[in-house]
Scaffold this motif. Structure first.
Motif, PDB file in Angstrom:
ATOM      1  N   VAL A  46      -6.207   9.167 -13.441  1.00 20.96           N
ATOM      2  CA  VAL A  46      -6.728  10.511 -13.155  1.00 20.96           C
ATOM      3  C   VAL A  46      -8.157  10.429 -12.619  1.00 20.96           C
ATOM      4  O   VAL A  46      -8.495  11.064 -11.626  1.00 20.96           O
ATOM      5  N   LEU A  47      -8.960   9.607 -13.269  1.00 23.49           N
ATOM      6  CA  LEU A  47     -10.381   9.518 -12.908  1.00 23.49           C
ATOM      7  C   LEU A  47     -10.573   9.174 -11.432  1.00 23.49           C
ATOM      8  O   LEU A  47     -11.400   9.755 -10.751  1.00 23.49           O
ATOM      9  N   ALA A  48      -9.802   8.202 -10.956  1.00 24.71           N
ATOM     10  CA  ALA A  48     -10.022   7.733  -9.590  1.00 24.71           C
ATOM     11  C   ALA A  48      -8.866   8.092  -8.659  1.00 24.71           C
ATOM     12  O   ALA A  48      -8.730   7.480  -7.606  1.00 24.71           O
ATOM     13  N   LEU A  49      -8.053   9.102  -9.044  1.00 22.04           N
ATOM     14  CA  LEU A  49      -6.889   9.446  -8.219  1.00 22.04           C
ATOM     15  C   LEU A  49      -7.268   9.770  -6.761  1.00 22.04           C
ATOM     16  O   LEU A  49      -6.668   9.215  -5.838  1.00 22.04           O
ATOM     17  N   PHE A 107      -9.819   8.838  -5.031  1.00 18.28           N
ATOM     18  CA  PHE A 107     -10.270   7.611  -4.374  1.00 18.28           C
ATOM     19  C   PHE A 107      -9.085   6.703  -4.056  1.00 18.28           C
ATOM     20  O   PHE A 107      -8.982   6.169  -2.947  1.00 18.28           O
ATOM     21  N   HIS A 108      -8.188   6.538  -5.020  1.00 16.55           N
ATOM     22  CA  HIS A 108      -7.072   5.624  -4.799  1.00 16.55           C
ATOM     23  C   HIS A 108      -6.133   6.136  -3.706  1.00 16.55           C
ATOM     24  O   HIS A 108      -5.634   5.355  -2.897  1.00 16.55           O
ATOM     25  N   LEU A 109      -5.920   7.444  -3.651  1.00 24.06           N
ATOM     26  CA  LEU A 109      -5.100   8.000  -2.562  1.00 24.06           C
ATOM     27  C   LEU A 109      -5.784   7.760  -1.220  1.00 24.06           C
ATOM     28  O   LEU A 109      -5.172   7.322  -0.253  1.00 24.06           O
ATOM     29  N   ALA A 143       0.831  -1.213   0.000  1.00 25.95           N
ATOM     30  CA  ALA A 143       0.000   0.000   0.000  1.00 25.95           C
ATOM     31  C   ALA A 143       0.862   1.260   0.000  1.00 25.95           C
ATOM     32  O   ALA A 143       0.531   2.245  -0.669  1.00 25.95           O
ATOM     33  N   VAL A 144       1.972   1.229   0.751  1.00 20.42           N
ATOM     34  CA  VAL A 144       2.891   2.394   0.735  1.00 20.42           C
ATOM     35  C   VAL A 144       3.459   2.545  -0.680  1.00 20.42           C
ATOM     36  O   VAL A 144       3.552   3.659  -1.214  1.00 20.42           O
ATOM     37  N   ALA A 145       3.806   1.417  -1.310  1.00 18.71           N
ATOM     38  CA  ALA A 145       4.306   1.470  -2.693  1.00 18.71           C
ATOM     39  C   ALA A 145       3.242   2.038  -3.623  1.00 18.71           C
ATOM     40  O   ALA A 145       3.545   2.793  -4.550  1.00 18.71           O
ATOM     41  N   MET A 146       1.977   1.689  -3.358  1.00 13.83           N
ATOM     42  CA  MET A 146       0.880   2.213  -4.185  1.00 13.83           C
ATOM     43  C   MET A 146       0.784   3.737  -4.042  1.00 13.83           C
ATOM     44  O   MET A 146       0.625   4.451  -5.034  1.00 13.83           O
ATOM     45  N   MET A 147       0.891   4.204  -2.792  1.00 17.73           N
ATOM     46  CA  MET A 147       0.839   5.668  -2.577  1.00 17.73           C
ATOM     47  C   MET A 147       2.000   6.346  -3.298  1.00 17.73           C
ATOM     48  O   MET A 147       1.817   7.370  -3.965  1.00 17.73           O
ATOM     49  N   ALA A 148       3.200   5.745  -3.154  1.00 21.02           N
ATOM     50  CA  ALA A 148       4.365   6.312  -3.837  1.00 21.02           C
ATOM     51  C   ALA A 148       4.157   6.258  -5.352  1.00 21.02           C
ATOM     52  O   ALA A 148       4.510   7.189  -6.074  1.00 21.02           O
ATOM     53  N   GLY A 149       3.559   5.166  -5.820  1.00 23.67           N
ATOM     54  CA  GLY A 149       3.295   5.017  -7.257  1.00 23.67           C
ATOM     55  C   GLY A 149       2.311   6.063  -7.755  1.00 23.67           C
ATOM     56  O   GLY A 149       2.468   6.603  -8.857  1.00 23.67           O
ATOM     57  N   LEU A 150       1.309   6.376  -6.958  1.00 23.39           N
ATOM     58  CA  LEU A 150       0.315   7.387  -7.362  1.00 23.39           C
ATOM     59  C   LEU A 150       0.960   8.769  -7.445  1.00 23.39           C
ATOM     60  O   LEU A 150       0.755   9.509  -8.409  1.00 23.39           O
ATOM     61  N   VAL A 151       1.759   9.090  -6.395  1.00 19.28           N
ATOM     62  CA  VAL A 151       2.406  10.415  -6.379  1.00 19.28           C
ATOM     63  C   VAL A 151       3.384  10.523  -7.553  1.00 19.28           C
ATOM     64  O   VAL A 151       3.366  11.501  -8.315  1.00 19.28           O
ATOM     65  N   SER A 152       4.215   9.480  -7.741  1.00 20.41           N
ATOM     66  CA  SER A 152       5.199   9.543  -8.829  1.00 20.41           C
ATOM     67  C   SER A 152       4.500   9.519 -10.189  1.00 20.41           C
ATOM     68  O   SER A 152       4.966  10.155 -11.133  1.00 20.41           O
ATOM     69  N   SER A 204      -6.163   5.209   3.915  1.00 20.10           N
ATOM     70  CA  SER A 204      -7.071   4.765   4.985  1.00 20.10           C
ATOM     71  C   SER A 204      -6.893   3.274   5.264  1.00 20.10           C
ATOM     72  O   SER A 204      -7.075   2.833   6.395  1.00 20.10           O
ATOM     73  N   GLY A 205      -6.514   2.504   4.238  1.00 18.71           N
ATOM     74  CA  GLY A 205      -6.290   1.071   4.449  1.00 18.71           C
ATOM     75  C   GLY A 205      -5.153   0.832   5.422  1.00 18.71           C
ATOM     76  O   GLY A 205      -5.254   0.002   6.323  1.00 18.71           O
ATOM     77  N   ILE A 206      -4.062   1.586   5.265  1.00  9.31           N
ATOM     78  CA  ILE A 206      -2.934   1.400   6.205  1.00  9.31           C
ATOM     79  C   ILE A 206      -3.303   1.979   7.565  1.00  9.31           C
ATOM     80  O   ILE A 206      -2.902   1.445   8.597  1.00  9.31           O
ATOM     81  N   ALA A 207      -4.077   3.084   7.546  1.00 10.49           N
ATOM     82  CA  ALA A 207      -4.448   3.723   8.822  1.00 10.49           C
ATOM     83  C   ALA A 207      -5.200   2.745   9.736  1.00 10.49           C
ATOM     84  O   ALA A 207      -5.073   2.803  10.957  1.00 10.49           O
ATOM     85  N   ILE A 208      -5.969   1.824   9.135  1.00  6.61           N
ATOM     86  CA  ILE A 208      -6.733   0.864   9.951  1.00  6.61           C
ATOM     87  C   ILE A 208      -5.776  -0.045  10.728  1.00  6.61           C
ATOM     88  O   ILE A 208      -5.973  -0.306  11.904  1.00  6.61           O
TER      89      ILE A 208
END
Lengths: 532, 78
Positions: free
Chosen positions: A196-199, A201-203, A153-162, A208-212
């Protein structure tokens, strides 16, 4: 953004996607199914397709005798009872779920609101298989699965930002979708579009998934301030109450008046009726018994279920779990992820955007494969291609095979639920092996064959449900089994999409072969364009 | 690095009067935001030596400070 920054971020974006993309697709796909977990449970557990209760259920008349039966079964040979738990029925789960824990182990059962004990479901269902596969990959010992999912999930966040940084013309590209373009172009267009469409939501959903599971996977503060004692942290954070058993027998109070008192207390505060989610009794039959009652969160975002603790002998309100502002905010963030609030439009949006997450990652991965197919095509490329196949069409095939097994395995089969799990994993491994073997001879994963398999399995699951339960769409409609109707509709849509995809892949292969053979018949057909 | 940030923030928050659970939760959430940024910087930075220096030194300093300050927090689980 400077060109240098974009270039610097390209390789982490690419390699995070290539190495963790498959895992993220599975996490997003299972998470999307989890949005409709109660509905899939009704489909997989036909005995629970009962009428939604119209009046409050009496715990003393219905649940308590069943809990005492369960206790008598488990608490033999001097074992002591630790607690009882009752999950109250609601519109999506119209049955009571009861659980007893003793020093000799636990036991559970489901019952209707009239007190009829239901047979064991013989399946883990979505709630005990797809859901844990989503958040911990079923790897609970040592929290290994939680760590892996959090890392992804952290990689996903980094992937979204990058991704936002490296796609120079991100917003222009959003309006450029060319479905008939070359596969590489089409995949990149779809990747940009979904990104772009779901950016937002994906962020939100990854954060929130890791926050749980943050206290589990990131216990930096609790290690220092609580000596690593998670129970003490949670007791502090959400106001959990606990006390030990006294060791002296004492009769437990009737539970219905306590439930009524809890509802009155909540209702007085918010000015409307509040339903009860769970009733737990700790140390039943002991003088130290206490009752924990929590509320349903169908009218709000937070996951904080406002627990009330009553003395089980006197009925006095002992404590109320109230988190502080930060933990309260964390509960809201967690609630954003788990979508427990009652809002069908938002549930569908979560489901579709969750699938969109799988599409986003899959298109990125496939773009990488397409780009390197001509240049490489070696063993490394084939391994990534087979993995991509197993984590896209493969995981859908495994899920559908499990649903088919759920309807076709004999009810009396010993450890039936484990047989279903075996079908899931064997099918999944089978798709990977199929892709791997196919790639030894052809330079493209077997998308068409696996798409046909997806369509066939979805249709089989739907028909098997109609035959084995008699719940065909007209019957389901008439009986008010909306959950069954919805899952069948989802299966039909899956079959249609899969067959359409298979047909388009076949047409593309024919077109290319036609072009390659042409009128002068000089060109040689490349095996690289075969799609299985 | 993010772990050090979360640990140091939690003990500093508790030292400044926040409830320990609140402080742990707050800096855990903030560290979660910091983590992908650090990861991207570390992966994209040109000089590997500088990355290691910042990550290693930053982590050690933060964790050492966190343990030092923890001794000053009343009722901490040390």
């Amino acid at each position: 953004m400077s060109k240098a920054l974009r270039a610097a971020l390209l390789w982490p974006h690419t390699w995070m996607g290539v190495t963790l993309g498959g895992l993220l697709i599975v996490i997003f796909f299972m998470g999307s199914l989890t949005v409709f977990m109660p509905e899939i449970d009704r489909w997989m557990m036909p005995a629970t397709r009962v009428a939604v209760p119209q009046t409050p259920v009496s715990l003393d008349a219905v649940a308590r005798p069943l809990l005492e039966q369960l206790t008598a079964q488990r608490a033999t040979g001097g074992a002591t009872v630790r607690d009882w738990l009752v999950e109250m029925p609601d519109a999506r789960t119209p049955v009571l779920q009861l659980r007893v824990r003793t020093s000799a182990g636990g036991a559970g059962m489901m019952a209707t609101t009239t007190g009829r004990r239901l047979p064991p479901p013989g399946t883990l269902g979505a709630s005990s298989f797809f859901y844990p596969l989503h958040y911990c990959l079923l790897l609970r010992p040592g929290f290994v699965g939680y760590w892996i999912v959090a890392l992804a999930a952290v990689a996903m966040m980094a992937g979204l930002v990058s991704g936002v940084i490296i796609h120079a013309r991100l917003f222009q590209d959003f309006f450029t979708f060319r479905p008939r373009a070359h596969p590489q172009r089409l995949l990149l267009d779809l990747h940009n579009l979904m990104g772009v469409l779901a950016l937002p939501f994906h962020l939100m959903i990854t954060f929130s998934g890791i926050a749980i599971i943050l206290p589990v996977v990131f216990p930096a503060g609790t290690t220092l301030l609580y000596g690593g004692d998670m129970n003490r942290f949670y007791a502090d954070a959400i106001g959990n109450y606990d006390r030990p058993a006294v060791g002296v027998a004492a009769p437990l109070l009737p539970l219905d008046p306590l439930v009524e008192q809890a509802r009155r207390l909540w209702s007085a505060e918010i000015g409307k009726d509040v339903a009860v989610a769970q009733v737990g009794v700790v140390h039943p039959g002991d003088a130290g018994a206490y009752v924990r009652i929590t509320r349903v969160n169908d009218d709000r975002v937070t996951l904080h279920n406002d627990p009330l603790y009553f003395d089980g002998i006197t009925g006095v309100l002992l404590a109320r779990g109230l988190p502080g502002p930060v933990v309260g905010a964390q509960r809201v963030i967690a609630g954003l992820h788990e979508v427990r609030f009652d809002h069908w439009t938002l549930r569908w949006l979560y489901f579709l955007q969750g699938l969109g997450g799988s599409v986003l990652i899959a298109t990125g991965l496939l773009y990488w494969l397409e780009k390197r197919r001509a240049r490489h095509g070696g063993r490394g490329w084939r391994v990534v291609a087979a993995t991509a196949c197993a984590t896209t069409t493969g995981v859908v095939i495994a899920t559908l095979a499990m649903l088919v097994a759920n309807r076709l395995l004999p009810a009396a089969l010993p450890s039936r639920e484990l047989a279903e799990v075996a079908v899931f994993f064997l099918s999944w491994i089978g798709t990977a092996l199929h892709a791997g073997l196919h790639l030894r001879w052809q330079l493209a994963p077997p998308w068409r064959t696996q798409a046909i398999l997806v369509g066939g399995l979805a249709l089989t699951a739907m028909v098997a449900n109609w035959i084995t339960t008699g719940d065909h769409p007209f019957h389901a409609w008439a009986a008010g089994h909306g959950a069954v109707l919805g899952v069948d509709a989802g299966l039909a849509a899956t079959a249609l999409t899969a067959f359409l995809a298979a047909w388009r892949l076949a047409r593309r292969v024919r077109t290319r072969q036609g072009k390659a053979w042409g009128p002068d018949r000089l060109a040689v057909v490349s095996t690289g364009v075969e799609n299985g | 690095m993010a772990w050090g940030f979360g640990a140091l923030g939690a003990v500093v928050g508790a030292r400044l009067g926040m409830a320990p659970a609140e402080s742990s939760a707050l800096f855990g959430l903030l560290a979660l935001l910091v983590m992908p940024v650090i990861a991207l910087w570390a992966l994209a930075a040109g000089r590997v030596g500088r990355v290691w220096a910042v990550l290693a030194v930053g982590t050690v300093v933060q964790i050492a400070l966190a343990y030092l300050i923890r001794g000053l927090v009343p009722g901490s689980g040390a």
